[in-house]
Design a protein around this motif. Sequence first.
Motif, PDB file in Angstrom:
ATOM      1  N   ASP A 164       0.800  -1.218   0.000  1.00 36.13           N
ATOM      2  CA  ASP A 164       0.000   0.000   0.000  1.00 36.13           C
ATOM      3  C   ASP A 164       0.832   1.267   0.000  1.00 36.13           C
ATOM      4  O   ASP A 164       0.277   2.369  -0.090  1.00 36.13           O
ATOM      5  CB  ASP A 164      -0.923   0.016   1.223  1.00 36.13           C
ATOM      6  CG  ASP A 164      -1.902  -1.147   1.214  1.00 36.13           C
ATOM      7  OD1 ASP A 164      -2.131  -1.718   0.135  1.00 36.13           O
ATOM      8  OD2 ASP A 164      -2.420  -1.494   2.291  1.00 36.13           O
ATOM      9  N   THR A 165       2.147   1.146   0.125  1.00 41.20           N
ATOM     10  CA  THR A 165       3.008   2.326   0.220  1.00 41.20           C
ATOM     11  C   THR A 165       4.118   2.269  -0.825  1.00 41.20           C
ATOM     12  O   THR A 165       3.996   2.813  -1.913  1.00 41.20           O
ATOM     13  CB  THR A 165       3.584   2.444   1.642  1.00 41.20           C
ATOM     14  OG1 THR A 165       4.267   1.220   1.981  1.00 41.20           O
ATOM     15  CG2 THR A 165       2.487   2.712   2.659  1.00 41.20           C
ATOM     16  N   LEU A 166       5.187   1.548  -0.536  1.00 47.45           N
ATOM     17  CA  LEU A 166       6.353   1.553  -1.414  1.00 47.45           C
ATOM     18  C   LEU A 166       6.040   0.968  -2.789  1.00 47.45           C
ATOM     19  O   LEU A 166       6.500   1.488  -3.820  1.00 47.45           O
ATOM     20  CB  LEU A 166       7.489   0.788  -0.732  1.00 47.45           C
ATOM     21  CG  LEU A 166       8.871   0.883  -1.373  1.00 47.45           C
ATOM     22  CD1 LEU A 166       9.292   2.327  -1.596  1.00 47.45           C
ATOM     23  CD2 LEU A 166       9.892   0.149  -0.493  1.00 47.45           C
ATOM     24  N   TYR A 167       5.263  -0.093  -2.838  1.00 51.22           N
ATOM     25  CA  TYR A 167       4.879  -0.677  -4.123  1.00 51.22           C
ATOM     26  C   TYR A 167       4.091   0.322  -4.961  1.00 51.22           C
ATOM     27  O   TYR A 167       4.269   0.391  -6.193  1.00 51.22           O
ATOM     28  CB  TYR A 167       4.057  -1.949  -3.886  1.00 51.22           C
ATOM     29  CG  TYR A 167       3.474  -2.553  -5.145  1.00 51.22           C
ATOM     30  CD1 TYR A 167       4.277  -3.198  -6.073  1.00 51.22           C
ATOM     31  CD2 TYR A 167       2.101  -2.474  -5.401  1.00 51.22           C
ATOM     32  CE1 TYR A 167       3.741  -3.758  -7.225  1.00 51.22           C
ATOM     33  CE2 TYR A 167       1.564  -3.031  -6.541  1.00 51.22           C
ATOM     34  CZ  TYR A 167       2.377  -3.673  -7.458  1.00 51.22           C
ATOM     35  OH  TYR A 167       1.835  -4.221  -8.589  1.00 51.22           O
ATOM     36  N   ALA A 172       3.791   4.156  -9.503  1.00 50.09           N
ATOM     37  CA  ALA A 172       3.630   5.538  -9.951  1.00 50.09           C
ATOM     38  C   ALA A 172       4.885   6.091 -10.617  1.00 50.09           C
ATOM     39  O   ALA A 172       4.873   7.229 -11.111  1.00 50.09           O
ATOM     40  CB  ALA A 172       3.246   6.419  -8.765  1.00 50.09           C
ATOM     41  N   GLY A 173       5.966   5.317 -10.626  1.00 51.94           N
ATOM     42  CA  GLY A 173       7.190   5.767 -11.272  1.00 51.94           C
ATOM     43  C   GLY A 173       8.101   6.595 -10.395  1.00 51.94           C
ATOM     44  O   GLY A 173       9.107   7.125 -10.876  1.00 51.94           O
ATOM     45  N   VAL A 174       7.772   6.708  -9.111  1.00 45.23           N
ATOM     46  CA  VAL A 174       8.661   7.431  -8.199  1.00 45.23           C
ATOM     47  C   VAL A 174       9.993   6.698  -8.090  1.00 45.23           C
ATOM     48  O   VAL A 174      11.064   7.320  -8.033  1.00 45.23           O
ATOM     49  CB  VAL A 174       8.001   7.588  -6.811  1.00 45.23           C
ATOM     50  CG1 VAL A 174       8.957   8.274  -5.843  1.00 45.23           C
ATOM     51  CG2 VAL A 174       6.689   8.358  -6.927  1.00 45.23           C
ATOM     52  N   TYR A 175       9.928   5.374  -8.043  1.00 47.07           N
ATOM     53  CA  TYR A 175      11.121   4.536  -8.070  1.00 47.07           C
ATOM     54  C   TYR A 175      10.947   3.473  -9.152  1.00 47.07           C
ATOM     55  O   TYR A 175       9.841   2.960  -9.351  1.00 47.07           O
ATOM     56  CB  TYR A 175      11.341   3.816  -6.727  1.00 47.07           C
ATOM     57  CG  TYR A 175      11.523   4.720  -5.547  1.00 47.07           C
ATOM     58  CD1 TYR A 175      12.736   5.346  -5.306  1.00 47.07           C
ATOM     59  CD2 TYR A 175      10.477   4.934  -4.654  1.00 47.07           C
ATOM     60  CE1 TYR A 175      12.907   6.178  -4.210  1.00 47.07           C
ATOM     61  CE2 TYR A 175      10.631   5.754  -3.558  1.00 47.07           C
ATOM     62  CZ  TYR A 175      11.853   6.379  -3.340  1.00 47.07           C
ATOM     63  OH  TYR A 175      12.008   7.202  -2.260  1.00 47.07           O
ATOM     64  N   ALA A 176      12.039   3.148  -9.830  1.00 47.68           N
ATOM     65  CA  ALA A 176      12.033   1.960 -10.680  1.00 47.68           C
ATOM     66  C   ALA A 176      12.246   0.747  -9.790  1.00 47.68           C
ATOM     67  O   ALA A 176      13.006   0.799  -8.815  1.00 47.68           O
ATOM     68  CB  ALA A 176      13.141   2.051 -11.721  1.00 47.68           C
ATOM     69  N   MET A 177      11.565  -0.342 -10.106  1.00 45.59           N
ATOM     70  CA  MET A 177      11.693  -1.540  -9.280  1.00 45.59           C
ATOM     71  C   MET A 177      13.156  -1.945  -9.133  1.00 45.59           C
ATOM     72  O   MET A 177      13.600  -2.354  -8.054  1.00 45.59           O
ATOM     73  CB  MET A 177      10.891  -2.687  -9.892  1.00 45.59           C
ATOM     74  CG  MET A 177      10.925  -3.973  -9.071  1.00 45.59           C
ATOM     75  SD  MET A 177       9.946  -5.315  -9.791  1.00 45.59           S
ATOM     76  CE  MET A 177      10.952  -5.704 -11.232  1.00 45.59           C
ATOM     77  N   GLU A 179      15.695  -0.195  -8.895  1.00 41.80           N
ATOM     78  CA  GLU A 179      16.424   0.617  -7.918  1.00 41.80           C
ATOM     79  C   GLU A 179      16.359   0.024  -6.519  1.00 41.80           C
ATOM     80  O   GLU A 179      17.236   0.264  -5.694  1.00 41.80           O
ATOM     81  CB  GLU A 179      15.848   2.036  -7.860  1.00 41.80           C
ATOM     82  CG  GLU A 179      16.069   2.894  -9.077  1.00 41.80           C
ATOM     83  CD  GLU A 179      15.487   4.271  -8.869  1.00 41.80           C
ATOM     84  OE1 GLU A 179      16.171   5.118  -8.223  1.00 41.80           O
ATOM     85  OE2 GLU A 179      14.345   4.517  -9.316  1.00 41.80           O
ATOM     86  N   LEU A 180      15.301  -0.743  -6.236  1.00 36.96           N
ATOM     87  CA  LEU A 180      15.019  -1.214  -4.883  1.00 36.96           C
ATOM     88  C   LEU A 180      15.323  -2.683  -4.671  1.00 36.96           C
ATOM     89  O   LEU A 180      15.542  -3.110  -3.537  1.00 36.96           O
ATOM     90  CB  LEU A 180      13.544  -0.964  -4.535  1.00 36.96           C
ATOM     91  CG  LEU A 180      12.997   0.430  -4.812  1.00 36.96           C
ATOM     92  CD1 LEU A 180      11.551   0.515  -4.347  1.00 36.96           C
ATOM     93  CD2 LEU A 180      13.851   1.478  -4.116  1.00 36.96           C
ATOM     94  N   THR A 181      15.303  -3.474  -5.757  1.00 30.07           N
ATOM     95  CA  THR A 181      15.446  -4.918  -5.604  1.00 30.07           C
ATOM     96  C   THR A 181      15.937  -5.531  -6.909  1.00 30.07           C
ATOM     97  O   THR A 181      15.515  -5.129  -7.990  1.00 30.07           O
ATOM     98  CB  THR A 181      14.104  -5.567  -5.193  1.00 30.07           C
ATOM     99  OG1 THR A 181      14.227  -6.988  -5.259  1.00 30.07           O
ATOM    100  CG2 THR A 181      12.961  -5.134  -6.091  1.00 30.07           C
ATOM    101  N   GLU A 182      16.808  -6.510  -6.796  1.00 28.67           N
ATOM    102  CA  GLU A 182      17.327  -7.179  -7.989  1.00 28.67           C
ATOM    103  C   GLU A 182      16.451  -8.342  -8.431  1.00 28.67           C
ATOM    104  O   GLU A 182      16.520  -8.761  -9.580  1.00 28.67           O
ATOM    105  CB  GLU A 182      18.750  -7.683  -7.729  1.00 28.67           C
ATOM    106  CG  GLU A 182      19.771  -6.572  -7.562  1.00 28.67           C
ATOM    107  CD  GLU A 182      21.177  -7.103  -7.419  1.00 28.67           C
ATOM    108  OE1 GLU A 182      21.355  -8.339  -7.521  1.00 28.67           O
ATOM    109  OE2 GLU A 182      22.100  -6.294  -7.205  1.00 28.67           O
TER     110      GLU A 182
END
Length: 385
Positions: A164-167, A172-177, A179-182
């Motif tokens: 409900d938050t980071l995902y 929304a494109g705030v972070y590319a996946m 960037e956060l996880t391989e």
Amino acid sequence: MEQHMGRIDLTRIRECMRRAEEGGELTIAFFGGSITQGCAATVHEKTYAYHVFEWWKQTFPKAGFHYVNAGIGGTTSHFGVSRLTPDLLMYQPDLAVIDFSVNDEGNEFFQETYEGVLRRILGWKSKPAVLVLNNVFYNTGENAQQYHNAAADWYRVPHVSMKDTLYQKVQAGVYAMEELTEDALHPNNLGHELVAEEIISFFRQILKSMKEADGKESGPREEAAPGTAARETNLHGTGGQLPPPMTRNAYESARRLTIREISPELTGFRADTEEKTGHLDLFKNGWIGKRAGDRLRFEVTASCIAVQYRKSVSKPALRAKLILDENDGESRILDGNFEEDWGDCLYLEPILHHGNEGMHSIELEILDDGAENAAPFYLASLVIA
């Protein structure tokens, strides 16, 4: 950050913060799977758990804090409820963050085992505050939070969700996946930091509400939603009683049986004599079968039984035939070969769920697959309830 302020009881978290402000000693604990353990972080100090622990230390400098991380990769709340006392509760935690949301499947079985985890912790003598954490698969948005949060809401336990938050920020494109996880699941250093920030934001909101009160009192002892039922009394305060279970709740008293707790009849199998060095030393205190025809037999009193064994990346690995209650017509095969390649798996397989309460027999026999130099079959434990 998720907000469930109309449904949750913040009493125990507030009490932790009061004691910390007064310079008390608190144990902050984390219980879950590989993300809690810290997989994909470069060092443990970069994990979400340690970031949250550091926030408590920095926010309440007069207090003394102790850290417990009881995460084990690739494990579910079914295993979790059976290992609560030796891995978590014996440390008398004051606050416990719980996450099995990406290892449990979203179904009623794991809702029941997860409820067992919550009830066992909430009823423990140190009366820990509990926060439910929902991590997520970042490529699909899947997790078990629908079932876990329903159990948390039943006990008015707060929850913070990465779905409900980071995902949503990834969507929304705030972070590319990437960037956060391989691997679309385990956070890297940045991912762990952002998971921690969501949890810390929740704690900051509670602390802010306490400071915005009259300066001495933290306000109402609990939060109540309109139309609350009688069960929504103060469940978490000193002397509070838990409501009746929401599921059949067979797993609250689950126990894990290893060579320390039970001695089966051994024919060919042998007890593992290697010493266990900690909760992450997984393949110890079990039983080893190396040859076709090796057998062992247990007798236990339970209504729910599961066998826990190693699925090995070393192939070929031996397989075993399991017979429950001498019913050869309903035997099953326990395959020691692991289909994935990330490492050996401590696999927990239910063989009886809500069966007849009473004495049951479990027999294992190593199969003759004709394989040379096969990896031994390792039975780690029984989990009974």
